[in-house]
Motif scaffolding. Structure first.
Motif, PDB file in Angstrom:
ATOM      1  N   VAL A   1      23.415 -16.003  13.688  1.00 50.10           N
ATOM      2  CA  VAL A   1      22.127 -16.680  13.529  1.00 50.10           C
ATOM      3  C   VAL A   1      22.186 -17.676  12.376  1.00 50.10           C
ATOM      4  CG1 VAL A   1      19.692 -16.344  12.928  1.00 50.10           C
ATOM      5  CG2 VAL A   1      20.815 -14.760  14.509  1.00 50.10           C
ATOM      6  N   ASN A   2      22.782 -17.254  11.271  1.00 53.21           N
ATOM      7  CA  ASN A   2      22.873 -18.139  10.107  1.00 53.21           C
ATOM      8  C   ASN A   2      23.749 -19.356  10.401  1.00 53.21           C
ATOM      9  OD1 ASN A   2      21.221 -16.546   8.573  1.00 53.21           O
ATOM     10  ND2 ASN A   2      22.882 -15.450   7.550  1.00 53.21           N
ATOM     11  N   GLN A   3      24.821 -19.139  11.139  1.00 50.11           N
ATOM     12  CA  GLN A   3      25.705 -20.260  11.485  1.00 50.11           C
ATOM     13  C   GLN A   3      24.981 -21.264  12.383  1.00 50.11           C
ATOM     14  OE1 GLN A   3      29.317 -19.294  13.718  1.00 50.11           O
ATOM     15  NE2 GLN A   3      30.450 -20.688  12.393  1.00 50.11           N
ATOM     16  N   ASN A   4      24.262 -20.744  13.369  1.00 46.32           N
ATOM     17  CA  ASN A   4      23.497 -21.631  14.257  1.00 46.32           C
ATOM     18  C   ASN A   4      22.414 -22.378  13.498  1.00 46.32           C
ATOM     19  OD1 ASN A   4      25.055 -20.669  16.340  1.00 46.32           O
ATOM     20  ND2 ASN A   4      23.511 -19.232  17.100  1.00 46.32           N
ATOM     21  N   TYR A   5      21.760 -21.664  12.578  1.00 42.83           N
ATOM     22  CA  TYR A   5      20.715 -22.265  11.750  1.00 42.83           C
ATOM     23  C   TYR A   5      21.282 -23.406  10.911  1.00 42.83           C
ATOM     24  CZ  TYR A   5      17.711 -22.561   7.577  1.00 42.83           C
ATOM     25  OH  TYR A   5      16.943 -22.991   6.536  1.00 42.83           O
ATOM     26  N   GLY A   6      22.420 -23.142  10.243  1.00 43.29           N
ATOM     27  CA  GLY A   6      23.022 -24.165   9.399  1.00 43.29           C
ATOM     28  C   GLY A   6      23.461 -25.380  10.195  1.00 43.29           C
ATOM     29  N   ALA A   7      24.040 -25.143  11.386  1.00 39.30           N
ATOM     30  CA  ALA A   7      24.516 -26.259  12.215  1.00 39.30           C
ATOM     31  C   ALA A   7      23.352 -27.129  12.672  1.00 39.30           C
ATOM     32  CB  ALA A   7      25.283 -25.721  13.413  1.00 39.30           C
ATOM     33  N   ALA A   8      22.246 -26.492  13.078  1.00 37.58           N
ATOM     34  CA  ALA A   8      21.084 -27.253  13.545  1.00 37.58           C
ATOM     35  C   ALA A   8      20.456 -28.058  12.421  1.00 37.58           C
ATOM     36  CB  ALA A   8      20.059 -26.295  14.148  1.00 37.58           C
ATOM     37  N   LEU A   9      20.304 -27.434  11.254  1.00 39.48           N
ATOM     38  CA  LEU A   9      19.676 -28.140  10.136  1.00 39.48           C
ATOM     39  C   LEU A   9      20.584 -29.223   9.560  1.00 39.48           C
ATOM     40  CD1 LEU A   9      16.812 -27.627   8.936  1.00 39.48           C
ATOM     41  CD2 LEU A   9      17.642 -25.857  10.477  1.00 39.48           C
ATOM     42  N   ALA A  10      21.898 -29.030   9.665  1.00 42.04           N
ATOM     43  CA  ALA A  10      22.824 -30.058   9.167  1.00 42.04           C
ATOM     44  C   ALA A  10      22.656 -31.358   9.938  1.00 42.04           C
ATOM     45  CB  ALA A  10      24.259 -29.558   9.277  1.00 42.04           C
ATOM     46  N   ARG A  11      22.261 -31.253  11.214  1.00 42.67           N
ATOM     47  CA  ARG A  11      22.050 -32.454  12.025  1.00 42.67           C
ATOM     48  C   ARG A  11      20.714 -33.119  11.731  1.00 42.67           C
ATOM     49  NH1 ARG A  11      24.230 -28.899  15.990  1.00 42.67           N
ATOM     50  NH2 ARG A  11      22.138 -28.518  16.831  1.00 42.67           N
ATOM     51  N   LEU A  12      19.773 -32.351  11.244  1.00 39.34           N
ATOM     52  CA  LEU A  12      18.411 -32.854  11.071  1.00 39.34           C
ATOM     53  C   LEU A  12      18.091 -33.330   9.655  1.00 39.34           C
ATOM     54  CD1 LEU A  12      16.471 -30.157  13.135  1.00 39.34           C
ATOM     55  CD2 LEU A  12      16.832 -32.545  13.787  1.00 39.34           C
ATOM     56  N   VAL A  13      18.682 -32.671   8.659  1.00 37.86           N
ATOM     57  CA  VAL A  13      18.320 -32.948   7.260  1.00 37.86           C
ATOM     58  C   VAL A  13      19.024 -34.215   6.772  1.00 37.86           C
ATOM     59  CG1 VAL A  13      18.412 -32.088   4.904  1.00 37.86           C
ATOM     60  CG2 VAL A  13      17.848 -30.526   6.782  1.00 37.86           C
ATOM     61  N   ASP A  14      18.235 -35.160   6.332  1.00 41.19           N
ATOM     62  CA  ASP A  14      18.746 -36.448   5.848  1.00 41.19           C
ATOM     63  C   ASP A  14      19.220 -36.307   4.394  1.00 41.19           C
ATOM     64  OD1 ASP A  14      19.295 -39.071   5.251  1.00 41.19           O
ATOM     65  OD2 ASP A  14      17.175 -39.676   5.097  1.00 41.19           O
ATOM     66  N   PRO A  15      20.518 -36.571   4.114  1.00 43.47           N
ATOM     67  CA  PRO A  15      21.019 -36.458   2.741  1.00 43.47           C
ATOM     68  C   PRO A  15      20.300 -37.380   1.767  1.00 43.47           C
ATOM     69  CG  PRO A  15      22.836 -36.598   4.298  1.00 43.47           C
ATOM     70  CD  PRO A  15      21.588 -36.917   5.062  1.00 43.47           C
ATOM     71  N   GLY A  16      19.790 -38.507   2.261  1.00 46.20           N
ATOM     72  CA  GLY A  16      19.086 -39.419   1.371  1.00 46.20           C
ATOM     73  C   GLY A  16      17.742 -38.882   0.934  1.00 46.20           C
ATOM     74  N   THR A  17      17.103 -38.073   1.787  1.00 45.14           N
ATOM     75  CA  THR A  17      15.785 -37.510   1.475  1.00 45.14           C
ATOM     76  C   THR A  17      15.894 -36.142   0.810  1.00 45.14           C
ATOM     77  OG1 THR A  17      14.914 -38.654   3.431  1.00 45.14           O
ATOM     78  CG2 THR A  17      13.528 -36.951   2.438  1.00 45.14           C
ATOM     79  N   PHE A  18      16.816 -35.314   1.326  1.00 44.62           N
ATOM     80  CA  PHE A  18      16.986 -33.951   0.805  1.00 44.62           C
ATOM     81  C   PHE A  18      18.466 -33.738   0.449  1.00 44.62           C
ATOM     82  CE2 PHE A  18      13.687 -33.737   4.182  1.00 44.62           C
ATOM     83  CZ  PHE A  18      12.583 -33.474   3.382  1.00 44.62           C
ATOM     84  N   PRO A  19      18.943 -34.359  -0.613  1.00 44.86           N
ATOM     85  CA  PRO A  19      20.389 -34.336  -0.905  1.00 44.86           C
ATOM     86  C   PRO A  19      20.965 -32.937  -1.121  1.00 44.86           C
ATOM     87  CG  PRO A  19      19.144 -35.213  -2.769  1.00 44.86           C
ATOM     88  CD  PRO A  19      18.199 -35.129  -1.625  1.00 44.86           C
ATOM     89  N   GLN A  20      20.266 -32.103  -1.858  1.00 42.12           N
ATOM     90  CA  GLN A  20      20.797 -30.764  -2.134  1.00 42.12           C
ATOM     91  C   GLN A  20      20.739 -29.869  -0.896  1.00 42.12           C
ATOM     92  OE1 GLN A  20      22.412 -29.767  -4.973  1.00 42.12           O
ATOM     93  NE2 GLN A  20      22.266 -31.981  -5.327  1.00 42.12           N
ATOM     94  N   ALA A  21      19.655 -29.956  -0.140  1.00 42.28           N
ATOM     95  CA  ALA A  21      19.546 -29.164   1.083  1.00 42.28           C
ATOM     96  C   ALA A  21      20.608 -29.598   2.088  1.00 42.28           C
ATOM     97  CB  ALA A  21      18.154 -29.301   1.689  1.00 42.28           C
ATOM     98  N   ALA A  22      20.851 -30.899   2.203  1.00 42.68           N
ATOM     99  CA  ALA A  22      21.865 -31.398   3.129  1.00 42.68           C
ATOM    100  C   ALA A  22      23.252 -30.895   2.734  1.00 42.68           C
ATOM    101  CB  ALA A  22      21.840 -32.915   3.163  1.00 42.68           C
ATOM    102  N   ALA A  23      23.536 -30.905   1.436  1.00 49.71           N
ATOM    103  CA  ALA A  23      24.823 -30.405   0.958  1.00 49.71           C
ATOM    104  C   ALA A  23      24.960 -28.914   1.235  1.00 49.71           C
ATOM    105  CB  ALA A  23      24.970 -30.687  -0.539  1.00 49.71           C
TER     106      ALA A  23
END
Length: 248
Positions: free
Chosen positions: A188-210
């Motif tokens: 579940v955590n792996q799927n969650y991370g993969a989905a959010l990695a595609r959605l989270v913009d590094p320019g807007t949420f740099p730490q969350a994207a990292a």
């Protein structure tokens, strides 16, 4: 000391004999009622535990239970104390407080995982039953050789207890959410991370994207809940160490 009678509900917690019924054999008693309720909660969850259902399980009417349990809230307190069982043996030797508190916390977590409904019960007051007092005494024994005052010791025990209960409750809730999916928490955590990695913009949420791009979500541990529990506990114990004054 006074000679005031022990309140009825407290007497039932400690299984004091009811003097009004001495010599009168009873088909039903507090122990039998509470054990039936614990078995019911273990099997079907705390939501299934009602006075009517417990009475039906035992082959009695709901009114028959009121001679032994005054209310549903009292039943929950009786169930909690019984399910806790005996506390672990904890050393009170100087310098061993961290080992003792760690052992206490892990032992309590095992009890809560064995009886998932325990962490769901509301806390209605301080410990009163023989088993809950035994757990309190064991935790205080770990801190006995320190120079902390009583208020600080009790505060530490409450903090550790809260961490254990909240961690166990979170583990249960996540497990409930996965029911029927066939997935483990790491999946579940792996799927969650993969989905959010595609959605989270590094320019807007740099730490969350990292974070979502990190190995934490790409290769999560098999039991992240256990790792989170241990990390939280050790951070709490680090804080206690600062309060104790650097005792190991």
């Amino acid at each position: 000391m006074t000679d005031e009678p022990v309140p009825t509900d407290l007497g039932r917690l400690w299984r004091l004999p009811d003097r009004a019924r001495l010599g009168r054999p009873a088909e039903l008693d507090v122990e039998r009622v509470v054990r039936a309720a614990v078995d019911l909660a273990d099997r079907d969850g705390i939501g299934a535990v009602t006075l009517t259902e417990v009475a039906s399980t035992l082959g009695f009417t709901k009114m028959a239970l009121y001679r032994h349990v005054g209310s549903k809230n009292e039943l929950f307190e009786l169930m909690s104390d019984l399910a806790l069982g005996s506390a672990p043996e904890i050393s009170s030797e100087p310098g061993q407080w961290r080992t003792g508190l760690r052992r206490w916390a892990h032992a309590l977590r095992q009890v809560l995982l064995a009886h998932p409904w325990l962490a769901q019960l509301p806390i209605s007051g301080p410990p009163r039953g023989p088993h809950s007092i035994g757990w309190l005494d064991a935790a205080l024994r770990a801190l006995a050789a320190t120079e902390l005052d009583w208020a600080t010791k009790v505060g530490i025990v409450m903090l550790v207890d809260t961490h254990v209960r909240q961690s166990s409750l979170l583990t249960q809730q996540l497990a409930d959410a996965r029911q029927g999916t066939g997935l483990e928490e790491a999946d579940v955590n792996q799927n969650y991370g993969a989905a959010l990695a595609r959605l989270v913009d590094p320019g807007t949420f740099p730490q969350a994207a990292a974070l979502f791009a990190s190995p934490l979500f790409q290769s999560p541990p098999d039991d992240p809940a256990d790792g989170d529990f241990v990390l939280g506990l050790e951070l709490i114990l680090d804080g206690v160490a600062a309060e104790v004054g650097g005792q190991a």
